[in-house]
Design a protein around this motif. Structure first.
Motif: not given
Length: 347
Positions: A242, A244, A282-283, A287-288, A290-291, A315, A318, A322
């Protein structure tokens, strides 16, 4: 929501499955009910549980997850809207349940099922799974197979299937699945069901995520060609994927990976290095994280359903969202490049 066929059955299960093992440990009954309400509203028709849940399994909380699902069924009358999966616990030294010995004898399977039906307040389970094999093999982070000539297990695939077949004919379960299994075990179950005209395995629930793609070695082809699809658990690698855990300022005091230190599969330096590379992908593509992780699992042709779990509604939302994300070929190529450089750091 999207739906996929469960094995060779007539059932169409949601591509996202609601995992419930936090109910009774990290989530209260009210929170569990709220999660199930929301999941159903979003088109999820597939819930997964087990007799030993919540996790980590303790004698004081064993069965609490099934009880919470049962009170939700009673309160809402929604049993007929849900394809319900549960599991019978096999032999493993860490768990304390109100029955035993832990094996897959007819007596113990029947005892486990009756307990689950009572807690769930239902008279049938749609998918009844063997939580892990009886025999000693490589699961739960063990990469290699260490043969033990003193393993007391004997080949009893036929006997186990007979016991489950009787329950199918009695209407107490509809279908049978495996969990934490390897190609040889799946092959043997399929052989015995064909030879003796017994109930056929329709699914296999194993870990699968960007940090553990071992299912692709041996089992993926079997899942597709034999129509025994994957029910993927830990698709976020205990939350690692994720992102986080890589962001300063996040309150992670209630995160499972911090609360339960015994679960170390996703804590290696190789895992952390791979996670960082996936976060960079992802960055790069906006993109998220998690997704990115969940959409990758959703995209696999051998997948039947992706088992997501959450401790908060934020959560959960989210995770479910996806299903709307499709990864480009460029993203998939970059994911495979990371996998090639750091293959399966969390076996």
């Amino acid at each position: 929501m999207q739906y996929r066929q469960l094995g060779k059955t007539e059932l169409q299960v949601s591509t996202i499955c609601l995992g419930t093992m936090t109910f009774g440990e990290q989530n209260t009954e009210a929170e569990g009910h709220a999660q199930m309400d929301y999941a159903l509203e979003q088109g999820i028709n597939f819930f997964d549980t087990a007799e030993m849940y919540s996790v980590p399994s303790r004698k004081e909380t064993q069965g609490s997850t099934e009880r919470i699902i049962g009170t939700w069924f009673k309160k809402t009358g929604n049993r007929d809207k849900i394809i319900l999966a549960s599991k019978v616990t096999g032999p493993f030294g860490l768990y304390q349940l109100d029955r035993g010995p832990f094996d897959f004898s007819k007596e113990q399977i029947n005892a486990a099922l009756e307990g689950s039906l009572q807690r769930l307040q239902t008279d049938y389970i749609d998918l009844y799974q063997l939580h892990w094999p009886e025999r000693k093999m490589n699961m739960f982070g063990k990469r290699g197979f260490a043969y033990d000539p003193n393993d007391p297990w004997v080949d009893n695939f036929k006997e186990v299937l007979h016991a489950l077949d009787e329950l199918v004919k009695a209407g107490k379960i509809r279908h049978v699945g495996l969990s934490n299994e390897v190609p040889w075990g799946l092959m043997r179950f399929l052989q015995e069901s064909e030879r003796h005209n017994l109930t056929r395995v329709v699914s296999i629930q194993n870990p699968y995520n960007l940090l553990n793609r071992l299912f692709e070695v041996g089992l993926a082809e079997m899942a597709i060609r034999e129509k025994v699809g994957l029910l993927a658990y830990s698709p976020l690698g205990f939350g690692r994927l994720s992102g986080k855990f890589n962001r300063p300022g996040e309150d992670l005091s209630k995160a499972r990976i911090n609360l339960f230190k015994q679960y170390t599969r996703y804590n290696s330096p190789q895992c952390l290095e791979a996670v960082e590379k996936y976060l960079q992908i992802a960055e790069k593509y906006g993109l998220n994280p998690t997704h990115l992780a969940l959409s990758f699992v959703n995209s696999r042709p051998f997948l039947t359903s992706n088992i997501i779990g959450a401790t908060t509604m934020e959560q959960l939302k989210e995770n479910i969202d996806s299903i709307e994300v499709n990864l480009s070929e460029e993203v998939l190529r970059e994911i495979d490049a990371v996998h090639a450089a750091i293959p399966d750091p969390a076996p």
